[in-house]
Design a protein around this motif. Structure first.
Motif, PDB file in Angstrom:
ATOM      1  N   THR A  18     -30.336  10.415 108.275  1.00  0.00           N
ATOM      2  CA  THR A  18     -29.831  10.322 106.917  1.00  0.00           C
ATOM      3  C   THR A  18     -30.769  11.151 106.052  1.00  0.00           C
ATOM      4  OG1 THR A  18     -29.148   8.786 105.164  1.00  0.00           O
ATOM      5  CG2 THR A  18     -31.105   8.193 106.391  1.00  0.00           C
ATOM      6  N   THR A  68     -20.676   4.870 109.123  1.00  0.00           N
ATOM      7  CA  THR A  68     -19.404   4.153 109.016  1.00  0.00           C
ATOM      8  C   THR A  68     -18.593   4.338 110.297  1.00  0.00           C
ATOM      9  OG1 THR A  68     -19.466   4.584 106.658  1.00  0.00           O
ATOM     10  CG2 THR A  68     -17.396   3.752 107.540  1.00  0.00           C
ATOM     11  N   GLY A  83     -19.126   4.247 100.500  1.00  0.00           N
ATOM     12  CA  GLY A  83     -19.907   5.475 100.433  1.00  0.00           C
ATOM     13  C   GLY A  83     -20.453   5.823  99.074  1.00  0.00           C
ATOM     14  N   GLU A  84     -19.798   5.388  98.043  1.00  0.00           N
ATOM     15  CA  GLU A  84     -20.240   5.718  96.689  1.00  0.00           C
ATOM     16  C   GLU A  84     -19.550   4.742  95.750  1.00  0.00           C
ATOM     17  OE1 GLU A  84     -18.227   9.307  95.290  1.00  0.00           O
ATOM     18  OE2 GLU A  84     -17.188   9.376  97.207  1.00  0.00           O
ATOM     19  N   ASP A 130     -14.519  -3.221  98.389  1.00  0.00           N
ATOM     20  CA  ASP A 130     -15.473  -2.175  98.001  1.00  0.00           C
ATOM     21  C   ASP A 130     -16.800  -2.551  98.643  1.00  0.00           C
ATOM     22  OD1 ASP A 130     -17.274  -0.485  96.810  1.00  0.00           O
ATOM     23  OD2 ASP A 130     -16.871  -1.134  94.750  1.00  0.00           O
ATOM     24  N   THR A 131     -17.066  -1.929  99.793  1.00  0.00           N
ATOM     25  CA  THR A 131     -18.201  -2.329 100.617  1.00  0.00           C
ATOM     26  C   THR A 131     -19.421  -1.488 100.298  1.00  0.00           C
ATOM     27  OG1 THR A 131     -17.525  -0.780 102.346  1.00  0.00           O
ATOM     28  CG2 THR A 131     -16.667  -3.034 102.505  1.00  0.00           C
ATOM     29  N   PHE A 132     -20.457  -2.135  99.828  1.00  0.00           N
ATOM     30  CA  PHE A 132     -21.711  -1.426  99.600  1.00  0.00           C
ATOM     31  C   PHE A 132     -22.622  -1.615 100.799  1.00  0.00           C
ATOM     32  CE2 PHE A 132     -26.189  -1.733  98.778  1.00  0.00           C
ATOM     33  CZ  PHE A 132     -26.451  -0.468  98.286  1.00  0.00           C
ATOM     34  N   GLN A 184     -25.545   0.957 103.595  1.00  0.00           N
ATOM     35  CA  GLN A 184     -26.262   2.218 103.817  1.00  0.00           C
ATOM     36  C   GLN A 184     -26.436   2.443 105.320  1.00  0.00           C
ATOM     37  OE1 GLN A 184     -29.872   0.666 101.771  1.00  0.00           O
ATOM     38  NE2 GLN A 184     -29.546   2.348 100.335  1.00  0.00           N
ATOM     39  N   THR A 185     -26.747   3.664 105.697  1.00  0.00           N
ATOM     40  CA  THR A 185     -27.091   3.936 107.091  1.00  0.00           C
ATOM     41  C   THR A 185     -28.146   2.919 107.543  1.00  0.00           C
ATOM     42  OG1 THR A 185     -26.719   6.274 106.663  1.00  0.00           O
ATOM     43  CG2 THR A 185     -27.928   5.727 108.663  1.00  0.00           C
ATOM     44  N   THR A 201     -33.522  -0.616  98.371  1.00  0.00           N
ATOM     45  CA  THR A 201     -32.364   0.201  98.748  1.00  0.00           C
ATOM     46  C   THR A 201     -32.415   1.606  98.166  1.00  0.00           C
ATOM     47  OG1 THR A 201     -31.122  -0.526  96.805  1.00  0.00           O
ATOM     48  CG2 THR A 201     -30.798  -1.778  98.846  1.00  0.00           C
ATOM     49  N   ASP A 241     -31.127   2.018  95.301  1.00  0.00           N
ATOM     50  CA  ASP A 241     -30.014   1.955  94.361  1.00  0.00           C
ATOM     51  C   ASP A 241     -30.345   1.029  93.203  1.00  0.00           C
ATOM     52  OD1 ASP A 241     -27.600   3.430  95.432  1.00  0.00           O
ATOM     53  OD2 ASP A 241     -28.177   2.263  97.192  1.00  0.00           O
ATOM     54  N   ARG A 254     -27.881   5.712  92.674  1.00  0.00           N
ATOM     55  CA  ARG A 254     -29.252   5.808  93.167  1.00  0.00           C
ATOM     56  C   ARG A 254     -30.240   5.702  92.018  1.00  0.00           C
ATOM     57  NH1 ARG A 254     -29.770   5.287  98.562  1.00  0.00           N
ATOM     58  NH2 ARG A 254     -31.843   6.169  98.240  1.00  0.00           N
ATOM     59  N   LYS A 256     -21.053  14.424  99.459  1.00  0.00           N
ATOM     60  CA  LYS A 256     -21.944  13.875  98.431  1.00  0.00           C
ATOM     61  C   LYS A 256     -22.378  14.998  97.471  1.00  0.00           C
ATOM     62  CE  LYS A 256     -23.883   9.560  99.706  1.00  0.00           C
ATOM     63  NZ  LYS A 256     -23.285   9.217 101.001  1.00  0.00           N
TER      64      LYS A 256
HETATM   65  C1  WT7 Z   1     -25.680   5.120  99.781  1.00  0.00           C
HETATM   66  C2  WT7 Z   1     -25.836   5.044 101.274  1.00  0.00           C
HETATM   67  C3  WT7 Z   1     -22.525   2.997 103.859  1.00  0.00           C
HETATM   68  C4  WT7 Z   1     -21.933   4.034 104.668  1.00  0.00           C
HETATM   69  C5  WT7 Z   1     -21.733   5.348 104.021  1.00  0.00           C
HETATM   70  C6  WT7 Z   1     -22.875   5.845 103.202  1.00  0.00           C
HETATM   71  C7  WT7 Z   1     -24.004   4.650  98.241  1.00  0.00           C
HETATM   72  C8  WT7 Z   1     -22.433   3.319  99.680  1.00  0.00           C
HETATM   73  C9  WT7 Z   1     -21.304   2.209  98.203  1.00  0.00           C
HETATM   74  C10 WT7 Z   1     -20.443   1.405  97.412  1.00  0.00           C
HETATM   75  C11 WT7 Z   1     -21.588   2.161  95.526  1.00  0.00           C
HETATM   76  C12 WT7 Z   1     -22.270   2.982  97.542  1.00  0.00           C
HETATM   77  C13 WT7 Z   1     -25.300   3.999  97.810  1.00  0.00           C
HETATM   78  C14 WT7 Z   1     -26.070   3.854  99.106  1.00  0.00           C
HETATM   79  N1  WT7 Z   1     -22.959   3.664  98.497  1.00  0.00           N
HETATM   80  N2  WT7 Z   1     -21.440   2.456  99.513  1.00  0.00           N
HETATM   81  N3  WT7 Z   1     -19.486   0.650  97.957  1.00  0.00           N
HETATM   82  N4  WT7 Z   1     -20.631   1.404  96.071  1.00  0.00           N
HETATM   83  N5  WT7 Z   1     -22.416   2.951  96.205  1.00  0.00           N
HETATM   84  O1  WT7 Z   1     -24.089   5.703 103.854  1.00  0.00           O
HETATM   85  O2  WT7 Z   1     -25.099   7.966 103.535  1.00  0.00           O
HETATM   86  O3  WT7 Z   1     -26.531   5.941 104.069  1.00  0.00           O
HETATM   87  O4  WT7 Z   1     -25.448   6.288 101.808  1.00  0.00           O
HETATM   88  O5  WT7 Z   1     -24.312   5.340  99.440  1.00  0.00           O
HETATM   89  O6  WT7 Z   1     -25.970   4.844  96.939  1.00  0.00           O
HETATM   90  O7  WT7 Z   1     -27.466   3.747  98.935  1.00  0.00           O
HETATM   91  P1  WT7 Z   1     -25.346   6.517 103.375  1.00  0.00           P
END
Ligand code: WT7
Length: 668
Positions: A284, A331, A407-408, A431-433, A435-436, A518, A520, A535, A629
């Motif tokens: 990542t 994912t 993802g965002e 809406d799943t938050f 990270q890797t 995180t 974030d 972020r 991104k």
């Molecule tokens: C970053 C992680 C999770 C798999 C895909 C991305 C942002 C991710 C959300 C969400 C708002 C989100 C964050 C996080 N993020 N999901 N549902 N709402 N922001 O994985 O490349 O490791 O990125 O993606 O900023 O820290 P990743």
């Protein structure tokens, strides 16, 4: 009226049959998961086969406080298992051998196939035997650079069957990026395909691998084996060309997949691995350029992805589930392979793009397979939204029950479109938050239980204990905004960065000792809902007011003239920082001073006068990575007219840089 005051409740007909069917049930289970993790996860781990059982004295241990010693997390340590055995053999034994594991849908609509659980297990065993014959053993890294084809899934599972560690690199990364990752992880074998069509574009994967192997050799890193799937000859090419014969195969090193598996046995005993043995690594991007090899381990990841998949998508045994994410991202790992298979799910594996052959491909595929759970990214939703409701309405997407986003941050406009037009106002939006690094969902609605607010990732999953910290590291109680951190590990959290535990400790555990950080920001509203604000490095402080770029972006895109927006902070002599907004107008909209004024007004009105943007820069495109991104680092440079951009190798299209500088408004 702020969007968060409107609440959308799960469809009662859906809730009735959901695993978790009310918010009070969620609350009760959540509290239990924190009060008594042994009892909570102890129940869930029973569905898996443990060759050496989990000892309750050794259930989980961790240290998140750098002041007390090295950071570590261990779940079910000492127990042994095999994830491949659990997601294949166990499923076949339970009577699902003839159930379809994957419907493969090619880039071209004429290309499709399917694989049952029994057949998948056989193919995996064959390829495990191939890996063994190439000398790959437990702990060795296997580099994977593959399109979205069944062999990609087979490769991952074949690695885990023999305890090898897969390291997938998204097949869209350049040769340089791939080589850097291969060398960092020390892989001596690459699994790839001759090439792939994505939409109308051709990607010569094997020739990229040739460059990678040359680059590696020049740095004294020898790739001993390259296994190549002959994919092109079996698919329909958009331009009817025959590219399959152009591949160069080096004697003694390169071998075709079909030749390799030809005489391979369809059985292969699983290698029992410790719960805390490495399972896979995945790179990542780090804020400092050099990618981080996020390391996950076997037991915790298996249990956590299985549990989140089941609860968050409410998967029932006849359902068809589709995650559009590429296998090259987390994912694709957690919710394209491991989580669904652990639940004996039937999945769609899609090779193409949402825009080929037409902009309604997603809806065509949903209709074709009668997809029940659909999981995609806000960027895709926003792109498809542009083409209007009609493209969706032309298809029968009524099979959908749960629609997910990842993802965002998803802006409320895109959320509402997804909910109304795609979900027909009857599907829960999850809406799943995550990270890797988190391995699986950490903040997410549960579709039968959680009342939704557009744009909020709502509440923590079981076992996850979030907190918000202020700049001094003090926890913010109740309503407020701050750094999103976690107070204790859940089973699926990363264990280290490959070969660099110090960087792991420094990146995630040093800013606030005692917490996983995180990176974030998040806000908790009066009802306890979490809203990811973006972020932390995208946070800005204008005249002492903390605000998020994501918040401003969401507002800007609410304006009908704006298709996409990106906001960065720009140093300001009096306010400290100010807002520099990049906006892309919707199709056919001519950007003018009027729109500019309206946008300013919108922000003044919705956030406050302090948030009035100093610059609104109309541009035809934004700098994005291949995964979509936005590269804000570049935008921050454009904002200050600094052409010293640093490393731009991860940019999908480097011509946007010139466009950005050329379109800078005067006097900005
Ligand atoms: C970053 C992680 C999770 C798999 C895909 C991305 C942002 C991710 C959300 C969400 C708002 C989100 C964050 C996080 N993020 N999901 N549902 N709402 N922001 O994985 O490349 O490791 O990125 O993606 O900023 O820290 P990743």
């Amino acid at each position: 009226m702020p969007s968060e005051t409107k609440v959308y409740y799960p469809n009662p007909n859906f809730s009735k049959n959901a695993y978790i069917n009310s918010f009070s049930q969620y609350r009760e289970m959540y509290l239990q998961s924190l009060d008594n993790p042994e009892a909570f996860w102890g129940e869930i781990i029973k569905q898996f086969h443990w060759e050496t059982p989990v000892e309750y004295d050794n259930f989980f241990r961790y240290n998140f406080d750098i002041r007390k010693g090295p950071i570590y997390t261990k779940w079910f340590d000492g127990a042994t298992t095999n994830i491949c055995y659990n997601v294949l053999d166990r499923i076949v034994q339970r009577g699902y051998g003839d159930k379809v594991a994957y419907y493969w849908e090619g880039n071209h609509p004429d290309d499709y196939s399917r694989l049952t659980y029994r057949k998948l297990l056989e193919e995996v065993c064959k390829f495990s035997n191939v890996l063994k014959s190439k000398g790959i053993k437990k702990g060795d890294r296997v580099a994977v650079y593959m399109p979205m084809i069944l062999e990609a899934v087979i490769t991952l599972l074949a690695c885990t069957r023999i305890g090898a560690v897969h390291s997938v690199v998204f097949a869209g990364f350049s040769a340089d990026s791939f080589a850097e990752r291969v060398i960092d992880c020390g892989a001596e074998i690459i699994v790839t395909a001759d090439g792939v069509w994505r939409g109308p574009k051709f990607l010569g994967l094997k020739s990229i691998c040739d460059q990678v192997m040359d680059k590696c050799a020049r740095r004294n890193h020898n790739i001993r084996h390259c296994i190549v799937v002959a994919h092109l000859k079996r698919v329909t090419s958009p331009d009817n060309s025959q590219k399959s014969n152009k591949v160069h195969m080096k004697e003694g090193r390169d071998i075709w997949w079909n030749d390799a598996v030809a005489d391979s046995s369809i059985t292969c005993p699983p290698v029992w691995t410790n719960s805390e043995d490495p399972l896979f690594m995945l790179y990542t991007s780090g804020s400092t350029g050099k990618p981080k090899g996020v390391l996950h381990t076997v037991g915790g990841y298996m249990v956590y992805t299985a549990a989140t998949f089941k609860c968050v998508f409410d998967y029932k045994s006849k359902d068809v589930y589709w995650c559009t994410a590429d296998i090259g991202w987390i994912t694709g790992h957690s919710y394209g392979v491991y989580g669904p298979l652990a639940n004996a799910a039937t999945c769609v594996l899609f090779e193409g793009t949402p825009f080929y052959p037409d902009n309604d491909r997603f809806w065509t595929v949903i209709e074709k397979y009668k997809v029940n759970q659909f999981y995609t990214a806000p960027t895709a939703i926003r792109a498809l939204m542009k083409y209007g409701d009609d493209l969706v309405r032309r298809h029968d997407v009524s099979s959908l029950k749960v629609i997910g986003s990842v993802g965002e941050p998803i802006n409320s406009e895109a959320w509402l479109w997804y909910y109304k037009v795609v979900g027909g106002e009857k599907c829960s939006v999850v809406d799943t938050f995550w990270q890797t690094e988190t391995g699986g969902h950490v903040l997410t609605p549960l579709p039968g239980a959680t009342p939704m607010k557009p744009g909020s990732a709502t509440f923590p999953f079981f076992g996850v204990q979030p907190a918000l910290l202020d700049e001094s590291g003090k926890e913010i109680e109740g309503e407020g905004e701050g750094y999103l951190v976690f107070k204790r590990p859940w089973p699926g959290i990363m264990r280290s960065l490959f070969g660099n535990h110090e960087r792991y400790e420094a990146t995630y555990f040093s800013k606030f000792p005692g917490y996983y950080c995180t990176g974030d920001g998040a806000r908790r509203d009066a009802d306890g809902y979490f809203w990811i604000t973006g972020r932390i490095d995208d946070m800005l402080n204008v005249s002492g007011h903390l605000m998020s770029t994501a918040e401003v972006e969401s507002l800007l895109t609410e304006h009908k003239a704006i298709a996409e927006a990106a906001v960065v902070s720009k140093p300001h002599p009096i306010k400290g920082e100010c807002l520099y907004c990049f906006v892309i107008t919707s199709n056919e909209t001519h950007f003018d001073d009027n729109i500019k004024k309206e946008l300013s007004l919108l922000i003044r009105e919705r956030i406050g006068a302090f948030a009035t943007p100093d610059v609104i820069h109309n541009t035809p495109s934004l700098p994005k990575t291949r995964s979509g991104k936005i590269m804000r680092r570049i935008l921050r440079k454009v904002a200050v007219n600094d052409r010293n951009l640093g490393d731009v190798s991860t940019l999908a299209d480097s011509t946007v840089i010139e466009t950005l500088f050329a379109s800078r408004p005067v006097c900005s």
